[in-house]
Every structure is written in C-alpha cells, then in structure tokens.
Design a protein around this motif. Sequence first.
Motif: not given
Length: 172
Positions: A100-112, A134-140
């Motif tokens: 919603r906000r251009p300043e916002a972010w989340g974290v993406q992990r990609v791992y084996r 690999g596995y690829h969870p995301f958090v807002a």
Amino acid sequence: PMAASVTVAVAEAPASGRRGVAGAPVVIGPSEVRVEIRGAGNATRQINHVITPDFPADRLEVVEVYTPSGNWSSWPPHKHDTDDMPREAVLEEVYHYRFRRPEAWGVQRVYRRDGTRDALWAVRDGETVVVPDGYHPFVAAHADDAYYLNALAGDVRTMACSFDPDLDFVRA
C-alpha cells in the motif's frame, strides 16, 4: 476528471505442445477466482486462486496472496523443485510484490536445507523475486500489508510441494 491507472503483469511459460489446453486467451472474471483463507495466527493470509491446476492452461499456474502486516506466507516453508509425484512437482516460480505504501517492505528467504543456498532479501513495492529452487517463506513487516502475484510454471498441472521437515509440525 482524474486519469485512471492500471498495472498489467505478464506471466508466460513456453508451450509444451500437449493436447487439452486452451488454444486462445481465456477471460477469468472475479467470480471465477476462488478465495481461500489459509493458515492460522500470524501465518494467516488470503490466497486468490486465479489459474489453478484444473484450468485449461498448458504450464502456467497463478495465485495472488494478501499477507497482513506481521504475518508469514508460504508457511510453513515449502518447495517444489523435485520430481517426486504425487508428493512434489518441479515448478519454476516468481513472486512480484506490491505494498500500500511505497516505503513498505517485507522479507523473502530462499534456502536449501543443506545450506548451499540461504538468502534473505528486503523486498519492496514493485520488486520481483525469482525462486530457482528451495524453500521460500515471506513475512510482511509490521504495519504494512503485502500483496504478491505468484506465477508458477511446470510440466505437471499441480501445486504439489513438500514442507521443510523442521517446521512441518506447524501444519497440525
């Protein structure tokens, strides 16, 4: 009058040549998108199933995911990089993020699990992450809801995946 804006995403995959797929574009209206609330607690998110495995597409599958602030999606971590049907299929995958906000972010992990890949990215509005395997969870991040368009492609029409054995217990 105010000018309207539109965002267009193009997701494509090479044709396999198999029979039984649509030979022309198919319009998918809002009433044809199945909405699912998945997960629980701070792993609750909304999945909009746009191009599902039973759709007459050749190789492409598409979902939209709405992840509320502070919540996890693609949780527990899963992968689809091994040909082990019916448990898991090989699917190439791309996540395209919007906030919603251009300043916002989340974290993406990609791992084996074997540690040969383990990467974290701060993802922002308009950015795209390619998931090679690999596995690829995301958090807002807290205070900002996240959206991502998730396009997958594979030779088998399925979303079959396997979960990280270290975290699979949370599905119970």
